[in-house]
Design an enzyme around this catalytic site. Structure first.
Site, PDB file in Angstrom:
ATOM      1  N   GLU A   1       0.895  -1.180   0.000  1.00 17.09           N
ATOM      2  CA  GLU A   1       0.000   0.000   0.000  1.00 17.09           C
ATOM      3  C   GLU A   1       0.919   1.212   0.000  1.00 17.09           C
ATOM      4  O   GLU A   1       1.392   1.653   1.051  1.00 17.09           O
ATOM      5  CB  GLU A   1      -0.873   0.005   1.262  1.00 17.09           C
TER       6      GLU A   1
ATOM      7  N   CYS B   1      -2.272   9.337   2.190  1.00 16.23           N
ATOM      8  CA  CYS B   1      -1.933   8.696   0.914  1.00 16.23           C
ATOM      9  C   CYS B   1      -2.970   9.094  -0.135  1.00 16.23           C
ATOM     10  O   CYS B   1      -2.678   9.154  -1.327  1.00 16.23           O
ATOM     11  CB  CYS B   1      -1.874   7.186   1.072  1.00 16.23           C
TER      12      CYS B   1
END
Ligand code: NAD
Length: 512
Positions: free
Chosen positions: A265, A299
């Site tokens: 991720e 993110c």
């Protein structure tokens, strides 16, 4: 607008001490001089801690492996009972956990509480999942045979997490891994060791109260080296690593070299397209949170706004006005909406990106200046920046982990989608439109190429029910809801012959 001053380091330290004690952490046991717990609120060190050594990492993996040998045969709904208790304890300690998130990651109160809520939500999800780890049955082509899939626990999951979601990402992985029958060794960011100690203490308590084996979740404090042991250990079949693409570039190939699984991720460079039909009130509200919220340190932060040329000036003008009203400062103050950057290096990278954007012909239309430097000389508060760019140059195609929004313009939707996809990352995206044809085009196979594609929603703030993750340099992993649990288990295909005769598949005849 800037809020007055920031808390003193002593106040922040006292708050952290109280929160840790409330969560059952005996800090004295972790004291040392090889790792410093810091706060971005003042930039000061709070406590000296002991970083774990590679030998500690090996011991943690062994302990988690031993726990796995018992845990894997514990019925999944019984495993769910542990996660249920964990969720209750996390909810009971919501305030203290949120305090620690604010102390270490600098998140404003509401976002810190939201992150704790995300842990509670994923525990709820995982408890339900503990009764739904379904395998399929398929019709066999052979008479008197049964064909089915069963799912089994994998082993020790190495969980490496980033500073900006210090607790939620651990919970996404751990709640699901535990109901799947795995155990966990967690390497939190070196910037957020205290939140990790608090979560670990609460999980240990939940395990003791529900009669689960000890050492189901081990924590390793320290920098990359501790994580590298997990990456290389053959006892760790799955490494779930969240962080920069730079980190993933090292971790992915190393895990693959030993035929382990990596769930990556990594960084995002998220964009939203604003069409002429968009509701501009909704668009501006959503964009301000997505771009400036968490001081641009998600993110999924909105980093590029791709606006139709007919509405670009209006959208920029309204964004600049909204940015001018953002209260920046101490994240513990109720009125603050933008807290600090995590450290000086982040600030340096943001300034470097602003310089490069200017050299590429960009025009800074809002923000960029440092704030509160006198009140907190070692902390890095900045006014979120907006830069209008004539083209998507290299600096725009990189992730700068700070509140820096680039605005680009387009003429037709194909061009907007081309610009949108022309970056190496593929995490989150959105389109603002009231035209269903445009929305559908953006969601289609030749539309946005990200793992998360939204309509009339900003790029950040996903719910746990869906699978979370992104494509391309974001790493391809999926965590959290939906069927992301499959990554934490191994699949066995079973064929059972109850016919009393040997029948070969595909009609093969091997009779003598
Ligand atoms: P980072 O890459 O500096 O560190 C992340 C973690 O990886 C830390 O625990 C670090 O110690 C560890 N690490 C670094 N190198 C390692 C190595 N070689 N082996 C093992 N472990 C190693 O990231 P950060 O600054 O903490 O976080 C910000 C980055 O994380 C941004 O790029 C952001 O987009 C990304 N992020 C992605 C997601 C997602 O779900 N896609 C979520 C949060 C953050």
């Amino acid at each position: 607008m800037v809020t007055a001053a920031v808390s003193s380091t002593d106040d922040v330290r006292a708050r952290a001490e109280a929160a840790l004690a409330g969560c059952g952490v005996e800090l004295a046991a972790f004291k040392g001089d090889t790792l410093t717990a810091r706060t971005p609120i003042t930039g000061a060190g709070l406590f000296g801690l002991r970083a774990d050594t590679p030998a500690d990492a090996d011991r943690a993996v062994e302990a988690a492996h031993t726990a796995f040998l018992t845990w894997r045969t514990t019925p999944a709904p019984v495993r769910g009972a542990l996660v249920k208790r964990l969720g209750e304890l996390l909810a009971e300690h919501r305030e203290q956990l949120a305090d620690l998130v604010t102390v270490e990651a600098g998140k404003i109160r509401s976002e810190a509480l939201g992150e704790v809520q995300e842990m509670v939500d994923i525990c709820d999800f995982a408890v339900g999942l503990s009764r739904q780890l379904y395998g399929r049955t398929m019709p066999s082509e052979r008479p008197g045979h049964r064909l089915m899939e069963t799912w089994h626990p994998l082993g020790v999951v190495g969980v490496i997490t980033a500073f900006n979601f210090p607790v939620a990402v651990w919970a996404w992985n751990t709640a699901v891994a535990l109901v799947c029958g795995d155990t966990v060794v967690w390497k939190p960011s070196e910037l957020t060791p205290l939140t990790a100690l608090a979560c670990t203490a609460l999980l240990d308590r939940a395990a003791a109260e529900t009669g689960a084996p000890a050492h189901l979740n081990q924590v390793l404090l320290g920098a990359a080296e501790a994580g590298e042991r997990l990456v290389d250990s053959p006892r760790v079949p799955l490494v779930s690593a969240t962080g920069s693409t730079r980190m993933g570039r090292t971790v992915g190939p190393r895990v693959a070299a030993r035929f382990g699984r990596a769930l990556l991720e990594l960084g995002g460079n998220n964009a939203a397209v604003v069409t002429p039909s968009a509701d501009l009130d909704l668009t501006v509200n959503a964009a301000v949170f997505a771009a400036a919220g968490t001081a641009g340190q998600r993110c999924t932060t909105l980093r590029r706004l791709i606006v139709h040329e007919d509405v670009a000036d209006t959208v920029v003008e309204r964004l600049v006005r909204a940015y001018g009203r953002l209260p920046i400062g101490d994240p513990f103050r109720d009125t603050t909406l933008v807290g600090p950057l995590v450290n000086q290096a982040s600030h340096t990278r943001m300034q470097a990106a602003l310089d490069r954007a200017a050299a590429d012909g960009g025009t800074l239309v809002a923000g960029g200046e440092r704030q509160l430097a006198e009140a907190a000389p070692d902390a890095y508060y900045v006014r979120p920046a907006i830069v209008r760019m004539p083209a998507q140059t290299d600096v725009v195609r990189e992730e700068t982990f700070a509140p820096l929004l680039y605005v680009l313009t387009y003429r037709d939707l194909d061009e907007a989608i081309r610009l949108h996809n022309d970056v190496p990352q593929g995490l989150s995206s959105g389109i603002f439109t009231n035209d269903q044809r445009e929305a559908e085009r953006f969601l289609a196979a030749d539309g946005a190429d990200c793992g998360i594609v939204n309509v009339n929603i900003g790029t950040s703030g996903a719910e746990i029910g869906g699978a979370f993750g992104g494509e391309k340099e974001t790493g391809g992993g999926r965590e959290s809801g939906s069927d992301a649990w499959r990554a934490y288990m191994r699949r066995a295909t079973n064929t059972v012959n109850y016919s009393g005769r040997v029948t070969l598949a595909q009609g093969v005849n091997f009779s003598r």
